[in-house]
Design an enzyme around this catalytic site. Sequence first.
Site, mmCIF file in Angstrom:
data_model
loop_
_atom_site.group_PDB
_atom_site.id
_atom_site.type_symbol
_atom_site.label_atom_id
_atom_site.label_comp_id
_atom_site.label_asym_id
_atom_site.label_seq_id
_atom_site.Cartn_x
_atom_site.Cartn_y
_atom_site.Cartn_z
ATOM 1 N N LYS B 78 0.710 -1.105 -0.022
ATOM 2 C CA LYS B 78 -0.020 -0.111 0.096
ATOM 3 C C LYS B 78 0.990 1.014 0.151
ATOM 4 O O LYS B 78 2.100 1.132 0.722
ATOM 5 C CB LYS B 78 -0.870 0.034 1.253
ATOM 6 C CG LYS B 78 -1.713 1.035 1.454
ATOM 7 C CD LYS B 78 -2.845 0.784 2.593
ATOM 8 C CE LYS B 78 -3.970 1.801 2.870
ATOM 9 N NZ LYS B 78 -4.852 1.762 3.966
ATOM 10 N N SER B 153 -9.630 1.459 2.921
ATOM 11 C CA SER B 153 -8.740 1.916 2.036
ATOM 12 C C SER B 153 -7.575 1.456 1.338
ATOM 13 O O SER B 153 -7.127 2.015 0.203
ATOM 14 C CB SER B 153 -8.067 3.185 2.870
ATOM 15 O OG SER B 153 -7.442 2.640 3.927
ATOM 16 N N SER B 177 -9.680 -0.921 7.022
ATOM 17 C CA SER B 177 -8.993 -0.756 5.834
ATOM 18 C C SER B 177 -8.278 -1.698 5.439
ATOM 19 O O SER B 177 -7.803 -1.894 3.884
ATOM 20 C CB SER B 177 -8.047 0.792 5.862
ATOM 21 O OG SER B 177 -9.077 1.921 5.809
#
Lengths: 103, 477
Positions: B78, B153, B177
């Site tokens: 990420k 996310s 997330s």
Amino acid sequence: MSAMSDRISRSEVAHVARLARLELTEDELDTFTDQLAAVLDHAADVEALDVAGVAPMTHPYPLRNVLRPDIPTATVDPDEVLAAAPAVEDRRFRVPPILGEAP
Amino acid sequence: MSENTTAASLAAAVRGGDRSAVEVVEECLAAIDAGDRALHAFLTVTAEAARAAAAEIDQRVAAGDDPGPLAGVPVALKDNMCTRGVATTCGSRILEGWCPPYDATVVERLAAAGAIVVGKTNLDEFAMGSSTENSAFGPSRNPRDTSRVPGGSSGGSAAAVAAGFVPLALGSDTGGSIRQPAALCGVVGMKPTYGRVSRSGLVAFASSLDQIGPLTATVADAALLFEVIAGHDPLDSTSIPEPVPEVGAHLDDGVEGLRVGLVTELLGEGIAPDVAVRTRAAADALEEAGAKVEEVAVPAAVYGLSAYYLIAPAEASSNLARFDGVRYGLRVDAPTTQEMMVATRTKGFGPEVKRRIMLGTYALSAGYYDAYYGKAQRVRTLIADDFAAAYERVDVLLAPTSPTTAFPLGDKTADPMAMYMNDVCTIPSSLSGDPAVSVPFGTGDDGLPVGVQVMAPALAEIDLFRAAAALEASAPR
């Protein structure tokens, strides 16, 4: 533009934006006032709870005074850090004047 | 994902000299090249560095070295995890083009285990969101249905695994997330106990909640990746000084006698009926496998959403004060420093980040601190206490991961509160700091993946993975 609640006013949102160093357009001010009010309306359930005598929880795991031996060790390379800065002078971060006119 | 593309099997093949890491990485890069235009899972693909790292792994194997448990396995990060010399944007214009001067601890641990980083994945700006639609660089799409969001996310990481681009990805979980995008994309997503995985080099959103964890196609791969990244780190003062549990060794233990609690509060209002049905079916499957299942109340869980959306923005408003145009990232020139900071933050941050900074600033401001932030912190104690009471009766808890399956792009972007509701099931264990994992368990009425969430007490990752493995084994196919 009508706010969804009287929970937070347009002028309070403008004040908070100034504190947070953000500039909002008139339209953004309207939108954010409504949206922040909606979140705070939802938070009314928490606001209404009686939690007298309950200790606040700041952290999930009880660690205290985490220290390491006071021995100098290698850290990141200052030149590499400065290379990523928007403006540098004499190995320092350069910024515009902080008090209006430069001397 | 077929048997021979799991991280476990790839690493075994590379370590044994049966496959070259270069070949594995080339296949991965080709898959990204062919498929990612439609998904936008990646913000950066580090093809050349990956090829070079793979060649080095192959040389080590040829020299009789063992490069480690993830030898030659491609992994996606990420884009809120620092990678030295490689752009780390957090999905934000304010960090566009910034190259960190150091690697996050997880990045160092991946390299030490022989894994190959192939790129940085898309996310909601500064990990604030549940759909990746808040990325400044455009949304990612769900590989199961490209008209739908992948969740967020960590949506880019979930999509990259679901599409089969990579067997492993790392995400970060503040209020769900990792778990929510895993559920929406039909992969496994695990949030370790807070403090289990170092946050050093993870760009901070809400520091008392942020935790890095694995997104993978299988539970066994999640266990493998967890063991690599977990463990005490002196660079993170909230890191737990405890040994890493050998979760992989317990995956086949079964759930005979394991006490499982279905969380009453997370099966009612606001949960789509098909998701609730799947969650109850998962409980039945665990019972079938020998677990003892009962319904358990976690009464304060219903206050989780409100408490979270005061605490997390409050911490974010403080953490994001550092983005001021002085030391890194964007600077918008202006005559004075203060004007420069305002101009930089106004141009650099997107609407959701501004919303949360203002919400947090308000919740912390004089006159409102006690009513909002102080209250929310006390509610956090209530939630942790209710979890502790539930864990007196059961070993693990079961609930949906997300209240619905993947929703269409654009569905919730105009209504932040509707978007926040996606996190209602994942937030409670974020606030308590306990570990949790989402495991795919069949599909909803729309044919899209449903994730079921297992939660466990702090440090009890072994039981968490036992239950997850049993769920995976009994999931409808």
